[in-house]
Design a protein around this motif. Structure first.
Motif, PDB file in Angstrom:
ATOM      1  N   TYR A  90       0.842  -1.201   0.000  1.00 28.75           N
ATOM      2  CA  TYR A  90       0.000   0.000   0.000  1.00 28.75           C
ATOM      3  C   TYR A  90       0.877   1.251   0.000  1.00 28.75           C
ATOM      4  CZ  TYR A  90      -2.838   3.892   1.465  1.00 28.75           C
ATOM      5  OH  TYR A  90      -3.420   5.130   1.505  1.00 28.75           O
ATOM      6  N   GLN A  91       1.863   1.256   0.880  1.00 30.07           N
ATOM      7  CA  GLN A  91       2.764   2.413   1.001  1.00 30.07           C
ATOM      8  C   GLN A  91       3.950   2.312   0.049  1.00 30.07           C
ATOM      9  OE1 GLN A  91       2.094   5.074   2.665  1.00 30.07           O
ATOM     10  NE2 GLN A  91       3.709   5.796   4.034  1.00 30.07           N
ATOM     11  N   TYR A  92       4.342   1.073  -0.267  1.00 29.24           N
ATOM     12  CA  TYR A  92       5.517   0.830  -1.123  1.00 29.24           C
ATOM     13  C   TYR A  92       5.126  -0.134  -2.249  1.00 29.24           C
ATOM     14  CZ  TYR A  92       8.014   2.835   2.854  1.00 29.24           C
ATOM     15  OH  TYR A  92       8.440   3.664   3.863  1.00 29.24           O
ATOM     16  N   PRO A  93       4.484   0.378  -3.311  1.00 24.62           N
ATOM     17  CA  PRO A  93       3.980  -0.498  -4.383  1.00 24.62           C
ATOM     18  C   PRO A  93       5.071  -1.308  -5.082  1.00 24.62           C
ATOM     19  CG  PRO A  93       3.049   1.709  -4.564  1.00 24.62           C
ATOM     20  CD  PRO A  93       4.128   1.793  -3.542  1.00 24.62           C
ATOM     21  N   ASP A  94       6.310  -0.833  -5.033  1.00 23.52           N
ATOM     22  CA  ASP A  94       7.390  -1.543  -5.718  1.00 23.52           C
ATOM     23  C   ASP A  94       8.113  -2.540  -4.816  1.00 23.52           C
ATOM     24  OD1 ASP A  94       6.879  -0.123  -8.073  1.00 23.52           O
ATOM     25  OD2 ASP A  94       8.183   1.532  -7.458  1.00 23.52           O
ATOM     26  N   ALA A  95       7.662  -2.704  -3.588  1.00 23.83           N
ATOM     27  CA  ALA A  95       8.310  -3.646  -2.676  1.00 23.83           C
ATOM     28  C   ALA A  95       8.293  -5.051  -3.276  1.00 23.83           C
ATOM     29  CB  ALA A  95       7.605  -3.642  -1.325  1.00 23.83           C
ATOM     30  N   ASP A  96       9.429  -5.720  -3.231  1.00 29.61           N
ATOM     31  CA  ASP A  96       9.618  -7.016  -3.884  1.00 29.61           C
ATOM     32  C   ASP A  96       9.335  -8.151  -2.888  1.00 29.61           C
ATOM     33  OD1 ASP A  96      10.576  -9.316  -5.146  1.00 29.61           O
ATOM     34  OD2 ASP A  96      12.192  -8.236  -6.148  1.00 29.61           O
ATOM     35  N   PHE A  97       8.389  -9.010  -3.228  1.00 27.37           N
ATOM     36  CA  PHE A  97       8.053 -10.143  -2.363  1.00 27.37           C
ATOM     37  C   PHE A  97       9.263 -11.044  -2.133  1.00 27.37           C
ATOM     38  CE2 PHE A  97       6.720 -14.561  -1.854  1.00 27.37           C
ATOM     39  CZ  PHE A  97       5.892 -14.475  -0.748  1.00 27.37           C
ATOM     40  N   GLN A  98      10.047 -11.267  -3.190  1.00 25.29           N
ATOM     41  CA  GLN A  98      11.188 -12.181  -3.063  1.00 25.29           C
ATOM     42  C   GLN A  98      12.269 -11.634  -2.153  1.00 25.29           C
ATOM     43  OE1 GLN A  98      11.204 -15.266  -3.826  1.00 25.29           O
ATOM     44  NE2 GLN A  98       9.197 -15.115  -4.834  1.00 25.29           N
ATOM     45  N   ASN A 144       9.438   6.034  17.845  1.00 28.59           N
ATOM     46  CA  ASN A 144       8.407   6.407  16.863  1.00 28.59           C
ATOM     47  C   ASN A 144       7.335   5.328  16.854  1.00 28.59           C
ATOM     48  OD1 ASN A 144       9.610   8.889  15.543  1.00 28.59           O
ATOM     49  ND2 ASN A 144      11.263   7.425  15.214  1.00 28.59           N
ATOM     50  N   PHE A 145       6.654   5.202  17.978  1.00 29.94           N
ATOM     51  CA  PHE A 145       5.732   4.087  18.182  1.00 29.94           C
ATOM     52  C   PHE A 145       4.614   4.059  17.146  1.00 29.94           C
ATOM     53  CE2 PHE A 145       2.235   1.811  20.291  1.00 29.94           C
ATOM     54  CZ  PHE A 145       2.898   0.661  20.676  1.00 29.94           C
ATOM     55  N   HIS A 146       4.115   5.240  16.740  1.00 27.72           N
ATOM     56  CA  HIS A 146       2.970   5.292  15.830  1.00 27.72           C
ATOM     57  C   HIS A 146       3.364   5.493  14.370  1.00 27.72           C
ATOM     58  CE1 HIS A 146      -0.018   4.998  18.950  1.00 27.72           C
ATOM     59  NE2 HIS A 146       0.532   5.981  19.614  1.00 27.72           N
ATOM     60  N   SER A 147       4.639   5.340  14.046  1.00 25.70           N
ATOM     61  CA  SER A 147       5.067   5.496  12.656  1.00 25.70           C
ATOM     62  C   SER A 147       4.454   4.396  11.781  1.00 25.70           C
ATOM     63  CB  SER A 147       6.593   5.415  12.566  1.00 25.70           C
ATOM     64  OG  SER A 147       7.000   5.319  11.215  1.00 25.70           O
ATOM     65  N   PRO A 148       3.917   4.755  10.598  1.00 27.26           N
ATOM     66  CA  PRO A 148       3.401   3.722   9.685  1.00 27.26           C
ATOM     67  C   PRO A 148       4.465   2.695   9.298  1.00 27.26           C
ATOM     68  CG  PRO A 148       2.643   5.895   9.007  1.00 27.26           C
ATOM     69  CD  PRO A 148       3.651   6.122  10.105  1.00 27.26           C
ATOM     70  N   ARG A 155      10.382  -2.540   5.903  1.00 25.05           N
ATOM     71  CA  ARG A 155      11.034  -1.484   6.682  1.00 25.05           C
ATOM     72  C   ARG A 155      11.504  -2.033   8.032  1.00 25.05           C
ATOM     73  NH1 ARG A 155      13.511   1.839   5.868  1.00 25.05           N
ATOM     74  NH2 ARG A 155      12.788   3.563   7.137  1.00 25.05           N
ATOM     75  N   VAL A 156      10.695  -2.908   8.635  1.00 22.71           N
ATOM     76  CA  VAL A 156      11.085  -3.503   9.922  1.00 22.71           C
ATOM     77  C   VAL A 156      12.309  -4.395   9.737  1.00 22.71           C
ATOM     78  CG1 VAL A 156      10.319  -4.961  11.847  1.00 22.71           C
ATOM     79  CG2 VAL A 156       8.726  -3.351  10.792  1.00 22.71           C
ATOM     80  N   LEU A 157      12.352  -5.136   8.636  1.00 27.86           N
ATOM     81  CA  LEU A 157      13.519  -5.985   8.358  1.00 27.86           C
ATOM     82  C   LEU A 157      14.771  -5.149   8.103  1.00 27.86           C
ATOM     83  CD1 LEU A 157      11.729  -8.645   6.143  1.00 27.86           C
ATOM     84  CD2 LEU A 157      12.964  -9.144   8.265  1.00 27.86           C
ATOM     85  N   GLU A 158      14.597  -3.974   7.518  1.00 25.84           N
ATOM     86  CA  GLU A 158      15.745  -3.095   7.250  1.00 25.84           C
ATOM     87  C   GLU A 158      16.224  -2.385   8.509  1.00 25.84           C
ATOM     88  OE1 GLU A 158      14.328  -0.425   4.267  1.00 25.84           O
ATOM     89  OE2 GLU A 158      14.410  -1.903   2.656  1.00 25.84           O
ATOM     90  N   THR A 159      15.298  -1.832   9.276  1.00 22.89           N
ATOM     91  CA  THR A 159      15.663  -0.988  10.420  1.00 22.89           C
ATOM     92  C   THR A 159      15.809  -1.772  11.720  1.00 22.89           C
ATOM     93  OG1 THR A 159      13.358  -0.506  11.013  1.00 22.89           O
ATOM     94  CG2 THR A 159      14.396   0.946   9.380  1.00 22.89           C
ATOM     95  N   ARG A 160      15.260  -3.019  11.745  1.00 25.90           N
ATOM     96  CA  ARG A 160      15.256  -3.843  12.959  1.00 25.90           C
ATOM     97  C   ARG A 160      14.390  -3.238  14.065  1.00 25.90           C
ATOM     98  NH1 ARG A 160      17.407  -6.713   9.423  1.00 25.90           N
ATOM     99  NH2 ARG A 160      19.389  -7.797   9.695  1.00 25.90           N
ATOM    100  N   GLY A 162      10.250  -2.315  15.116  1.00 23.48           N
ATOM    101  CA  GLY A 162       8.865  -2.511  14.724  1.00 23.48           C
ATOM    102  C   GLY A 162       7.926  -2.409  15.906  1.00 23.48           C
ATOM    103  N   ASN A 163       6.643  -2.691  15.662  1.00 19.46           N
ATOM    104  CA  ASN A 163       5.663  -2.736  16.734  1.00 19.46           C
ATOM    105  C   ASN A 163       5.482  -4.189  17.174  1.00 19.46           C
ATOM    106  OD1 ASN A 163       3.871  -3.954  14.877  1.00 19.46           O
ATOM    107  ND2 ASN A 163       2.970  -2.009  14.285  1.00 19.46           N
ATOM    108  N   PRO A 164       4.676  -4.443  18.221  1.00 18.02           N
ATOM    109  CA  PRO A 164       4.528  -5.825  18.696  1.00 18.02           C
ATOM    110  C   PRO A 164       4.134  -6.805  17.598  1.00 18.02           C
ATOM    111  CG  PRO A 164       3.571  -4.320  20.290  1.00 18.02           C
ATOM    112  CD  PRO A 164       3.968  -3.490  19.100  1.00 18.02           C
ATOM    113  N   LEU A 165       3.232  -6.394  16.712  1.00 23.02           N
ATOM    114  CA  LEU A 165       2.733  -7.336  15.711  1.00 23.02           C
ATOM    115  C   LEU A 165       3.784  -7.679  14.661  1.00 23.02           C
ATOM    116  CD1 LEU A 165      -0.682  -7.894  14.362  1.00 23.02           C
ATOM    117  CD2 LEU A 165       1.068  -7.509  12.667  1.00 23.02           C
ATOM    118  N   THR A 166       4.470  -6.675  14.108  1.00 23.05           N
ATOM    119  CA  THR A 166       5.432  -6.991  13.045  1.00 23.05           C
ATOM    120  C   THR A 166       6.628  -7.778  13.580  1.00 23.05           C
ATOM    121  OG1 THR A 166       6.266  -4.725  13.292  1.00 23.05           O
ATOM    122  CG2 THR A 166       4.859  -5.179  11.392  1.00 23.05           C
ATOM    123  N   LEU A 167       7.044  -7.492  14.817  1.00 18.64           N
ATOM    124  CA  LEU A 167       8.120  -8.286  15.419  1.00 18.64           C
ATOM    125  C   LEU A 167       7.666  -9.732  15.586  1.00 18.64           C
ATOM    126  CD1 LEU A 167       9.418  -5.799  18.149  1.00 18.64           C
ATOM    127  CD2 LEU A 167      10.526  -6.359  15.978  1.00 18.64           C
TER     128      LEU A 167
END
Length: 291
Positions: A90-98, A144-148, A155-160, A162-167
């Motif tokens: 939604y935010q990153y249409p070019d994000a690669d699944f692979q 930045n708890f409420h950052s999209p 982004r979570v994999l890059e920055t390490r 995230g929020n409770p759910l993505t972790l």
């Protein structure tokens, strides 16, 4: 339509008299026309025309995303990584699944090299905790708890961070690839995981927002009591992958509301509606503070 015809059609967007009809025609052509719109954007020097093209591109991408989310839902939502990738796009249409898939696979490999045959479930979890929270330093994004970005898996994999759910999702995806009986649990205000061992061993819970802290059922009962909520079996039992992506969308919607981006919050609400049936409105799963 030929490439020449498509370019001629897009050029008519410059004419205010026919632009509305041209936009409608372009929207019927779907996402395949996006590269032509992007090319036209690069060639244009008119800011208003560029904005029209950006709006058209976003509309086409959003329509495509809604359709892919419906297909994922109708297939049973078995592939959690795909569901989170769809939200990500939604935010990153070019994000690669692979790229996401390889990142999870690399983490799986690192944990696998440390696992021993017939290892106790508690030791398996400690091994996973070591790789994710000590080696790779995944942690809560408390600054930045409420950052999209906290809801965007790549982004979570890059920055390490995230929020409770993505972790939990990253932890869960790795654990599932290692054939561990780990599942998501929809607690109010906090998403956790549960390990369901076979045999006589008791299930236990994992709080990824606290670096994989292991919790007992009693700990969860105390947590529910602190929130002054009536115990509900769904607070202890595994939830589906559709439940997880639905909750991730609620988090993203809340983030955009906090960031004063109501238009994006509304669109994410439309995505959420695709995964939400009428019965969900009363299942206790739709509170304002998800995470």
């Amino acid at each position: 339509m030929t490439n020449k015809e498509i370019k001629a059609l897009i050029s008519l967007l410059d004419d205010p008299e026919v632009a509305p009809q041209i936009q409608e025609k372009i929207q019927t052509l779907g996402e395949t026309i996006i590269p032509f719109l992007e090319e036209s954007w690069e060639e244009s020097l008119d800011p208003q025309q560029q904005q029209r093209l950006e709006d058209l591109i976003h509309h086409l991408q959003f329509e495509g995303l809604q359709q892919r989310l419906r297909v994922w839902r109708d297939s049973g939502g078995e592939n959690l990584l795909e569901g989170m990738w769809l939200l990500n796009s939604y935010q990153y249409p070019d994000a690669d699944f692979q790229v996401l898939n390889r990142a999870i696979e690399q983490l799986r490999f690192e944990v696998w090299t440390l696992l021993q045959p017939n290892m106790h479930p508690a030791d398996q979890v400690q091994t996973l905790n070591h790789v994710l929270f000590r080696t790779h330093k995944f942690a809560a994004n408390t600054q930045n708890f409420h950052s999209p970005a906290n809801s965007m898996l790549h982004r979570v994999l890059e920055t390490r961070r995230g929020n409770p759910l993505t972790l939990c999702v990253i932890y869960l995806l790795v654990a599932q690839r290692l054939k561990m009986p780990v599942f998501g649990v929809n607690l109010p205000n906090l998403f956790v995981l549960t390990y369901r061992p076979e045999g006589a061993l008791e299930p236990f819970y994992i709080n990824c927002y606290n670096r994989g802290l292991v919790l007992s059922r009693t700990d969860i009962e105390h947590y529910i009591g602190q929130l002054n909520l009536t115990p509900n079996e769904m607070f202890f039992e595994p939830c589906s992958h559709i439940d997880i992506v639905r909750r991730a969308l609620r988090n993203l919607q809340l983030s955009f509301e906090k960031m004063q981006e109501p238009a994006k919050a509304i669109e994410v609400g439309q995505l959420l509606a695709i995964l939400t049936s009428e019965s969900d409105a009363t299942d206790g799963n739709s509170g304002p503070n998800e995470e």
